[in-house]
Design a protein around this motif. Sequence first.
Motif, mmCIF file in Angstrom:
data_model
loop_
_atom_site.group_PDB
_atom_site.id
_atom_site.type_symbol
_atom_site.label_atom_id
_atom_site.label_comp_id
_atom_site.label_asym_id
_atom_site.label_seq_id
_atom_site.Cartn_x
_atom_site.Cartn_y
_atom_site.Cartn_z
ATOM 1 N N HIS A 13 94.092 55.381 44.063
ATOM 2 C CA HIS A 13 95.178 56.304 43.752
ATOM 3 C C HIS A 13 95.500 56.225 42.251
ATOM 4 C CE1 HIS A 13 99.129 58.204 43.714
ATOM 5 N NE2 HIS A 13 98.805 58.740 44.885
ATOM 6 N N GLY A 204 94.878 53.278 49.149
ATOM 7 C CA GLY A 204 94.976 53.687 47.756
ATOM 8 C C GLY A 204 94.684 52.620 46.742
ATOM 9 N N ASN A 272 101.292 57.466 50.785
ATOM 10 C CA ASN A 272 99.859 57.519 51.117
ATOM 11 C C ASN A 272 99.634 57.464 52.626
ATOM 12 O OD1 ASN A 272 99.189 57.681 48.438
ATOM 13 N ND2 ASN A 272 98.462 55.578 48.260
#
Length: 379
Positions: A13, A204, A272
């Motif tokens: 991420h 992530g 997420n």
Amino acid sequence: MLNLASDNYAPVHPEVMAAVGAANHGAAVSYGDDPVSARLQERAAEVFGDRARIFPVLNGTGANVVSLMAVTPRWGGVVTSDAAHVHTDENGAPERVGGLKLLTVPSTHGRIGPEAVDRWVGDLGDVHRAQPAVLSLTQATELGTVYPVADLKLLADAAHAAGLRVHMDGSRLANAAATLGVGLREITTDVGVDILSLGAAKNGGMLGEAVVVLADDDGPTGPAAAVPYLRKATMQLASKTRFLSAQLLALLGEPGTPASGSGDGAPLWLRNAERSNAMAARLRAGIEAAGLTADGGVHGGSGDRPDAAGSVRISRPTEANVVFATLPRAAADRVRAHARFYDWSPGESADRVEVRWMCAWDTTEEDVDGFVRALAEAL
């Protein structure tokens, strides 16, 4: 090609990557004695409770092995599900590295109940048997199901009543919390979990997970005292721990920020997880709405409705970020031209297979809708 194989395939991420970059300035004391790791410890206490101690490690297998070794004597055993990752997918690491005996019990879609403890407590005091010392639970489970809060409390109470500790494999803990609408503490510390393997890479992160000691006897041989030595002895201590800590801190949030929430103000772990869960729900709903399931059959180009044998059958509850289904092997092979995914087990007959479609934080609505169309064509 679309990824429905694993949330491990997903990229890092951007907020996690930015946190790693921010930590990459100047020198910092190694092995976790750095300012980033200090902030992570402060944040862990906010998220999991004042007594929580967090120890970054290199991977999920390491987190599980270190956690279980920290709460299990050399002669002890680990009560766990027959579907547990520690039993099926870690190449015997708990046994080979940790010297632990796994005491498995049958599960239903990955979940077990308090009777799992009852199955093994009769061995306590028998010198000929490995002594049950810890109950290990996976949340969310390997089969995409989630333990309700009340069920976790019953399991932990049963284990503690028998003198066992409770370990949680939380590689997808964020997905479970998002499903239940609770914070991380509510499904760990508050229900009686003693030690946690906290996942990051599937939600992530770049690499690295953590061992979180939630309950400790504060003695010189207690879990919090043992983990630093076990982490080194099992080759899970990173010299530049600050970069592991930075990832975990990006997911959990900086000290002083809300531990949960909604929308853009929610911590990254929750944003997420909510995204990947929502995409799995959309995938299942799309398959059902398109008439691809056994109940509705599949409409071919000629308007004929094939029988149920040529359709998709959702094979397990969809409670987190994964859909399990069976379908004809030939159709599964055809749709692989559009997306990568894994076969999970044999299907109801030789010409069918159970597959796993896993959504990740970066899965989009367009990805899901395009896959449903490709699946219809493959069928």
